[in-house]
Design a protein around this motif. Structure first.
Motif, short mmCIF file in Angstrom:
data_model
loop_
_atom_site.label_atom_id
_atom_site.label_comp_id
_atom_site.label_asym_id
_atom_site.label_seq_id
_atom_site.Cartn_x
_atom_site.Cartn_y
_atom_site.Cartn_z
N GLU A 62 0.83 -1.20 0.00
CA GLU A 62 0.00 0.00 0.00
C GLU A 62 0.87 1.25 0.00
O GLU A 62 1.91 1.30 0.63
CB GLU A 62 -0.88 0.00 1.25
CG GLU A 62 -1.70 1.25 1.41
CD GLU A 62 -2.38 1.35 2.76
OE1 GLU A 62 -3.31 2.15 2.85
OE2 GLU A 62 -1.98 0.65 3.69
N ARG A 65 -0.89 6.01 3.62
CA ARG A 65 -2.26 6.44 3.89
C ARG A 65 -2.35 7.96 3.90
O ARG A 65 -1.44 8.64 4.36
CB ARG A 65 -2.67 5.87 5.25
CG ARG A 65 -4.12 5.94 5.55
CD ARG A 65 -4.44 5.31 6.91
NE ARG A 65 -4.21 3.88 6.93
CZ ARG A 65 -3.40 3.26 7.82
NH1 ARG A 65 -2.77 3.93 8.74
NH2 ARG A 65 -3.25 1.97 7.77
N GLY A 71 -7.10 6.61 -2.13
CA GLY A 71 -6.55 5.76 -1.08
C GLY A 71 -7.59 5.48 0.00
O GLY A 71 -8.50 6.28 0.23
N ASP A 114 -3.97 -6.47 8.07
CA ASP A 114 -3.49 -6.02 6.76
C ASP A 114 -3.15 -4.54 6.73
O ASP A 114 -3.12 -3.92 5.67
CB ASP A 114 -4.51 -6.36 5.66
CG ASP A 114 -4.93 -7.81 5.72
OD1 ASP A 114 -4.04 -8.67 5.74
OD2 ASP A 114 -6.14 -8.07 5.79
N ILE A 116 -4.90 -2.06 7.76
CA ILE A 116 -6.08 -1.21 7.56
C ILE A 116 -6.38 -0.50 8.87
O ILE A 116 -6.50 -1.13 9.92
CB ILE A 116 -7.29 -2.04 7.09
CG1 ILE A 116 -6.99 -2.70 5.75
CG2 ILE A 116 -8.55 -1.16 7.01
CD1 ILE A 116 -7.98 -3.77 5.36
#
Length: 124
Positions: A62, A65, A71, A114, A116
């Motif tokens: 990723e 953020r 995103g 993950d 998140i």
């Protein structure tokens, strides 16, 4: 209109779904084959869910953020007992990053499965 679902790419949908079921008292609504020879698990409650998707190919990490277009910054989850959910999050090995009480409710954040980020909210 209410939001029905959000689809997120993860490396292991079954493992992520199991963790989220434990943390938020969710259930698996559906699971099976998906786009690009992948696999998806729909996990949530009776009204909305996260579709956790893994393609058959290797995933790229990723991007940072809050720093790229389209995103995923975080997923907000409304709970009835924020203290109980916070205890479950900590017991599962995750760390709370912030806890704040401002309109319209009490909330905390944690980086979950993950990578998140989840915002957990309890409205008065």
């Amino acid at each position: 209109m209410p939001l029905e679902h959000i689809n997120i790419t993860v490396p292991d949908p079954k493992a992520s779904a199991a963790t989220l079921c434990e943390l938020f008292d969710w259930h698996i609504r559906w699971q099976g084959e998906a786009k690009n020879n992948g696999f998806t698990v729909h996990v949530g409650d009776d009204e909305s869910y996260l579709a956790l998707y893994a393609p058959s190919y290797t995933l790229n990490p990723e991007a940072e953020r809050y720093h790229h277009v389209a995103g995923l910054n975080h997923v907000g989850v409304v709970v009835n007992d924020i203290d109980a959910v916070e205890a479950q999050v900590i017991a599962a090995g995750y760390s709370r990053t912030d806890r704040e009480d401002y309109e319209p409710g009490l909330r905390f954040y944690f980086e979950g499965p993950d990578g998140i980020e989840f915002e957990v909210v309890q409205y008065d």
